[in-house]
Every structure is written in C-alpha cells, then in structure tokens.
Scaffold this motif. Structure first.
Motif, PDB file in Angstrom:
ATOM      1  N   LYS A 277       2.573   4.957   4.347  1.00  0.00           N
ATOM      2  CA  LYS A 277       1.135   5.221   4.162  1.00  0.00           C
ATOM      3  C   LYS A 277       0.542   4.237   3.157  1.00  0.00           C
ATOM      4  O   LYS A 277      -0.558   3.721   3.361  1.00  0.00           O
ATOM      5  CB  LYS A 277       0.903   6.652   3.682  1.00  0.00           C
ATOM      6  N   ILE A 278       1.255   3.977   2.080  1.00  0.00           N
ATOM      7  CA  ILE A 278       0.785   3.019   1.072  1.00  0.00           C
ATOM      8  C   ILE A 278       0.613   1.645   1.711  1.00  0.00           C
ATOM      9  O   ILE A 278      -0.416   0.986   1.539  1.00  0.00           O
ATOM     10  CB  ILE A 278       1.762   2.951  -0.129  1.00  0.00           C
ATOM     11  N   LEU A 279       1.608   1.207   2.467  1.00  0.00           N
ATOM     12  CA  LEU A 279       1.536  -0.109   3.114  1.00  0.00           C
ATOM     13  C   LEU A 279       0.386  -0.186   4.113  1.00  0.00           C
ATOM     14  O   LEU A 279      -0.328  -1.196   4.171  1.00  0.00           O
ATOM     15  CB  LEU A 279       2.864  -0.440   3.797  1.00  0.00           C
ATOM     16  N   GLU A 280       0.194   0.876   4.885  1.00  0.00           N
ATOM     17  CA  GLU A 280      -0.915   0.897   5.851  1.00  0.00           C
ATOM     18  C   GLU A 280      -2.260   0.790   5.139  1.00  0.00           C
ATOM     19  O   GLU A 280      -3.138   0.035   5.558  1.00  0.00           O
ATOM     20  CB  GLU A 280      -0.852   2.157   6.701  1.00  0.00           C
ATOM     21  N   ARG A 281      -2.422   1.531   4.060  1.00  0.00           N
ATOM     22  CA  ARG A 281      -3.697   1.503   3.323  1.00  0.00           C
ATOM     23  C   ARG A 281      -3.938   0.127   2.701  1.00  0.00           C
ATOM     24  O   ARG A 281      -5.047  -0.394   2.753  1.00  0.00           O
ATOM     25  CB  ARG A 281      -3.736   2.565   2.222  1.00  0.00           C
TER      26      ARG A 281
ATOM     27  N   ASN B 170      -5.754   1.582  -7.692  1.00  0.00           N
ATOM     28  CA  ASN B 170      -4.567   2.418  -7.622  1.00  0.00           C
ATOM     29  C   ASN B 170      -4.962   3.888  -7.483  1.00  0.00           C
ATOM     30  O   ASN B 170      -4.304   4.639  -6.767  1.00  0.00           O
ATOM     31  CB  ASN B 170      -3.686   2.209  -8.856  1.00  0.00           C
ATOM     32  N   GLN B 171      -6.041   4.286  -8.134  1.00  0.00           N
ATOM     33  CA  GLN B 171      -6.515   5.673  -8.028  1.00  0.00           C
ATOM     34  C   GLN B 171      -6.915   5.989  -6.588  1.00  0.00           C
ATOM     35  O   GLN B 171      -6.531   7.025  -6.045  1.00  0.00           O
ATOM     36  CB  GLN B 171      -7.707   5.916  -8.968  1.00  0.00           C
ATOM     37  N   GLU B 172      -7.670   5.092  -5.946  1.00  0.00           N
ATOM     38  CA  GLU B 172      -8.082   5.300  -4.560  1.00  0.00           C
ATOM     39  C   GLU B 172      -6.861   5.349  -3.638  1.00  0.00           C
ATOM     40  O   GLU B 172      -6.786   6.190  -2.742  1.00  0.00           O
ATOM     41  CB  GLU B 172      -9.014   4.172  -4.097  1.00  0.00           C
ATOM     42  N   LEU B 173      -5.914   4.449  -3.877  1.00  0.00           N
ATOM     43  CA  LEU B 173      -4.692   4.426  -3.081  1.00  0.00           C
ATOM     44  C   LEU B 173      -3.907   5.723  -3.258  1.00  0.00           C
ATOM     45  O   LEU B 173      -3.487   6.341  -2.279  1.00  0.00           O
ATOM     46  CB  LEU B 173      -3.832   3.216  -3.470  1.00  0.00           C
TER      47      LEU B 173
ATOM     48  N   SER C 197      -0.164  11.181  -7.371  1.00  0.00           N
ATOM     49  CA  SER C 197      -0.889  10.878  -8.602  1.00  0.00           C
ATOM     50  C   SER C 197      -0.742   9.378  -8.863  1.00  0.00           C
ATOM     51  O   SER C 197       0.153   8.729  -8.300  1.00  0.00           O
ATOM     52  CB  SER C 197      -0.359  11.722  -9.765  1.00  0.00           C
ATOM     53  N   PRO C 198      -1.618   8.808  -9.684  1.00  0.00           N
ATOM     54  CA  PRO C 198      -1.647   7.356  -9.861  1.00  0.00           C
ATOM     55  C   PRO C 198      -0.331   6.724 -10.337  1.00  0.00           C
ATOM     56  O   PRO C 198       0.071   5.684  -9.815  1.00  0.00           O
ATOM     57  CB  PRO C 198      -2.759   7.142 -10.886  1.00  0.00           C
ATOM     58  N   SER C 199       0.340   7.336 -11.281  1.00  0.00           N
ATOM     59  CA  SER C 199       1.548   6.714 -11.837  1.00  0.00           C
ATOM     60  C   SER C 199       2.674   6.562 -10.804  1.00  0.00           C
ATOM     61  O   SER C 199       3.227   5.463 -10.639  1.00  0.00           O
ATOM     62  CB  SER C 199       2.029   7.503 -13.059  1.00  0.00           C
ATOM     63  N   PRO C 200       3.044   7.623 -10.073  1.00  0.00           N
ATOM     64  CA  PRO C 200       4.077   7.440  -9.048  1.00  0.00           C
ATOM     65  C   PRO C 200       3.655   6.479  -7.939  1.00  0.00           C
ATOM     66  O   PRO C 200       4.485   5.752  -7.385  1.00  0.00           O
ATOM     67  CB  PRO C 200       4.298   8.844  -8.484  1.00  0.00           C
TER      68      PRO C 200
END
Length: 166
Positions: free
Chosen positions: A16-20, A29-32, A39-42
């Motif tokens: 999902k991260i890669l797709e976004r 990072n917050q939007e992602l 949460s933002p840190s992980p």
C-alpha cells in the motif's frame, strides 16, 4: 527483510505504501501514514527500510515536456551485427553517454535494443542516429519510430498480482 534468493519480503502495508508513493511521491509522511492506516513513525520506518533495501530507489518529478518545449520522441530498434560481450558493452557504453537517450533496454528476439530518444527536433535525432551508425559497433539494423502520441504513459507498477506476499 531479504530472502535467501536476494528478493525482499513485503507485506500488504508495504505494498500500500509503494502504491501510494507511485501516485504521489511528494505526499507528506502524515498523509501517507493516514492513507495506509499507520501512525507516522512506523510508516516512516517502513519507507526508510524499503529505501535502505533498494526497493524504493528514488523520488522523481515527471516533467510534462509538451508544456515546456517542442521536442521529438523517437524509439529506435537496434540490432547489432555481432553478438559478443564486448560488442554489447561497447554499444551500451556509447548510448549511456548520449545526451538525448532517456532509456535503453536490451531485449530478446530479432532486435537487441530498444532505445528511446527525446530530442529537440528530428534533425538532432538524425545526427545521433548517424553517430550511432558511424561510431558504434557494427549495427546491422536501426529502425526509428517517431512517437505520435502516448496512449498510456508509465504511472507506476501494478504491484498487486506481481508481488507475492509471505
């Protein structure tokens, strides 16, 4: 993160991260994190881990060249006369140094390479193709195709279905 064969193990959240990021590499990072349910840190830790592993290699801007200047986009199919390792290396070194070559792919089949040129005009492309024919290893065939319109530009990989999750 790396398997015995050198591939990287990803989970559904990584995908999902890669797709976004393929859609919008400038999102915060917050939007992602919000879009993938973390949460933002992980989320940032996962992005950094994938960067370190080479899964994410860079972030680039896509330039809409038609809004900036006139140009010609040419795809050339190149077949070398000889197929020794030295011949391939000589050709690859040459196209790597050519200013208006934006992509070169070695392929299987009756041709050896597909080379994409983005040049200011056809005359500039002709000079480059003449240079290839004159200075490069013996080329048995160079066929040029001027791109009239890109129907589906590259906008990222369809990761779902390509990547198997473990």
């Amino acid at each position: 993160m790396k398997d015995n064969d050198g591939s990287v193990t990803l989970d559904q959240i990584d995908l999902k991260i890669l797709e976004r990021l393929q859609v919008d590499g400038r999102m915060t990072n917050q939007e992602l994190a919000d879009s993938v349910g973390l949460s933002p840190s992980p989320c940032l830790n996962r992005v950094r881990r994938m960067e370190k592993a080479g899964v994410i290699s860079c972030f680039q801007a896509r330039v809409e060249l038609t809004k900036v200047c006139r140009h010609v986009d040419v795809i050339a199919a190149v077949t070398l006369r000889d197929h020794g390792l030295k011949d391939f290396k000589t050709f690859e070194d040459m196209v790597t140094e050519m200013r208006f070559v934006v992509e070169c792919t070695k392929v299987s089949g009756p041709i050896d390479y597909l080379v994409r040129f983005i040049c200011p005009d056809v005359a500039a492309y002709q000079m480059l193709s003449d240079e290839l024919l004159r200075l490069g290893p013996k080329i048995s065939n160079l066929s040029s195709y001027i791109v009239l319109r890109t129907v589906k530009p590259f906008r990222g990989l369809a990761l779902e279905g390509l990547v198997s999750l473990k």
